[in-house]
Write an enzyme that holds these catalytic residues in place. Structure first.
Site, PDB file in Angstrom:
ATOM      1  CG  ASP A   1      -1.902   7.497   0.655  1.00 35.59           C
ATOM      2  OD1 ASP A   1      -1.503   8.671   0.666  1.00 35.59           O
ATOM      3  OD2 ASP A   1      -2.363   6.949  -0.366  1.00 35.59           O
TER       4      ASP A   1
ATOM      5  CG  ASP B   1      -1.708   1.207   1.435  1.00 37.88           C
ATOM      6  OD1 ASP B   1      -2.347   1.641   0.462  1.00 37.88           O
ATOM      7  OD2 ASP B   1      -1.708   1.755   2.552  1.00 37.88           O
TER       8      ASP B   1
ATOM      9  CB  SER C   1      -1.969   3.348  -3.759  1.00 35.43           C
ATOM     10  OG  SER C   1      -2.450   4.471  -3.062  1.00 35.43           O
TER      11      SER C   1
END
Length: 221
Positions: free
Chosen positions: A20, A18, A107
């Site tokens: 963030d 991922d 993401s």
């Protein structure tokens, strides 16, 4: 009978991460929202979505809509001034690349950032959401298919299939509820400073140190 769990990094074929609050130390949409004076409002929705308390696709579209009218130059400012790699990110990626592992960034954020990180770190592939920009301004919409929890999981499955990687040869690292479906695809799922719902379902958790803590569990030969 399932295959044995990998014990060395080189036994993996695919590392999916991922972006963030995992590969990087911010939530990009929250920082972008700061430029339109709506960071607190957007951050509250982001937090609730990451905890799995509200529907992610709906919350995502609501948050993106709040960015309408913002100059696209703000995206570069966020990247230059606010975005930092998580501790140990470069070490982990370099070790994975040296071990011949396919590195995937997937993401619920934006292509503006994932494309730059892909180039910066030499990642093999990156998938995320495309902000619609017209006449240099964000419209408050995204274009193309949404990279939500289902989309993220599908990208991991697609890459694994192309690589001929078994479930045991896949590692996924994430922090939020929208990472759970792609983590379920992997034999090894790593909760990185993650929300409680993620820590409860991952095969291992990192709550001290950086991303390179993975290498303590799965050392480089």
């Amino acid at each position: 009978m399932s295959a044995p769990q990998p014990r060395k990094l080189s036994e993996f074929r695919l590392l999916a991460m991922d972006m963030d609050s995992t590969l990087i130390n911010i939530e990009c949409i929250d920082e972008i929202a700061d430029y339109v004076g709506k960071k607190a409002e957007v951050s509250a929705v982001t937090e609730a979505a990451m905890r799995g308390e509200i529907d992610w696709p709906t919350s995502f579209r609501q948050r993106v809509a709040l960015l309408a009218g913002l100059d696209e130059a703000a995206l570069q400012q966020v990247y230059d001034q606010r975005l930092g790699l998580s501790p140990g990110a470069e070490t982990l990626v370099a070790a994975a690349k040296a071990a011949g592992i396919f590195t995937l960034l997937v993401s619920g954020g934006f292509t503006f950032f994932t494309n730059r990180l892909k180039a910066r770190l030499g990642l093999d592939a990156a998938f995320s959401n495309q902000l619609e920009i017209i006449d240099g301004k964000l419209t408050g919409r995204v274009v193309g298919p949404l990279c939500d929890a289902d989309g993220k999981a599908q990208h991991v499955r697609d890459c694994a299939e192309q690589l001929g990687a078994s479930r045991e040869q896949i590692m996924v690292i994430g922090d939020g509820a929208n990472d759970l479906k792609m983590m379920a695809v992997a034999g090894t799922s790593v909760a990185y400073y993650a929300k409680p719902i993620v820590q409860a379902q991952a095969t291992m958790a990192i709550n001290t140190g950086g991303l390179d803590e993975v290498l303590r569990h799965f050392p480089v030969p």
